[in-house]
Each structure stands twice: as structure tokens, then as C-alpha cells.
Design a protein around this motif. Sequence first.
Motif, short mmCIF file in Angstrom:
data_model
loop_
_atom_site.label_atom_id
_atom_site.label_comp_id
_atom_site.label_asym_id
_atom_site.label_seq_id
_atom_site.Cartn_x
_atom_site.Cartn_y
_atom_site.Cartn_z
N VAL A 88 0.80 -1.22 0.00
CA VAL A 88 0.00 0.00 0.00
C VAL A 88 0.84 1.28 0.00
O VAL A 88 0.33 2.34 -0.31
N ASP A 107 3.84 3.96 -1.19
CA ASP A 107 4.41 4.38 -2.47
C ASP A 107 5.70 3.64 -2.80
O ASP A 107 5.90 3.21 -3.94
N GLU A 125 6.56 0.71 -1.98
CA GLU A 125 6.27 -0.68 -2.33
C GLU A 125 5.79 -0.81 -3.78
O GLU A 125 5.93 -1.86 -4.40
N ARG A 126 5.22 0.24 -4.31
CA ARG A 126 4.72 0.22 -5.69
C ARG A 126 5.85 0.35 -6.71
O ARG A 126 5.65 0.11 -7.89
N TYR A 184 -1.63 -5.87 -6.94
CA TYR A 184 -2.50 -5.64 -5.79
C TYR A 184 -1.80 -4.87 -4.70
O TYR A 184 -0.58 -4.93 -4.55
N GLU A 185 -2.59 -4.17 -3.91
CA GLU A 185 -2.07 -3.54 -2.71
C GLU A 185 -2.07 -4.53 -1.55
O GLU A 185 -1.15 -4.54 -0.75
#
Length: 120
Positions: A17, A19, A21-22, A69-70
Motif C-alpha cells: 500500500v 508508495d 512498495e509500488r 494488488y495492494e
Amino acid sequence: MDTVFIEGLAVDATIGVFDWERRIKQRLLIDLEMAWDIKAAAKSDRLEHTLDYKAVSDRVAELVASSQYELIESLAEEIAAMLRNEFSINWLRLRLSKPGAVVAAKNVGLLIERGQRGDV
């Protein structure tokens, strides 16, 4: 009822969830137990009569690696639905782990069961 299992399937995925991690890939670990009647395979000694754990592993890895996915909860549900639909699995237990997500913990994740375990 028999069980085919896959333990410690490691797949790198975009999950989380935050930033940061994205922008990275994180290692996820997947353990699966799947109800499957092995009698026909045991009798014939033919791969087409059993649940091909290599094909299952490859398909799960493909799904996870391409996911965005988050939450691991959402990913776990997608994996379970895909396995039940594409491989005709009546019951499965899926453990999805995200090691390193909590610094003070060895591992975190979730365990879900879907379907009916009874005789296959």
C-alpha cells in the motif's frame, strides 16, 4: 481424499500500500494444499491423470508476478479462484507469506481455505 501440495513457491511481485512498495518487487512465498484423487494416476502412472504441480506452480507464478494488488488478501482470493476454475480443484488451502513486511517478525501473511474438502 488425497492432497497434492506445493511448498515455498517464491515469486517476486509488486504488492503493498505504500508508495515505495509500488516501485519495487517483493518476494512472496506460497504454500498450497489441493484436494485431488490420485487413484487414476497411481494406477496408470500417467501425468495426464493427476494434478500437474509443475503446471499449477507455473500458472500461480505467472499470475502473482503480473499482479499489482495492494493487499495480499486480494491476491490470495485471485489465486484461489484461478486454481479452482482453471484446474477444477474442489478444495484448497493457500498460505501467502510476505517475509520482511514487519521487521520484527520472521514472517507475516495469511491462510485461506476455499471449497469443500470431502471426498474428491
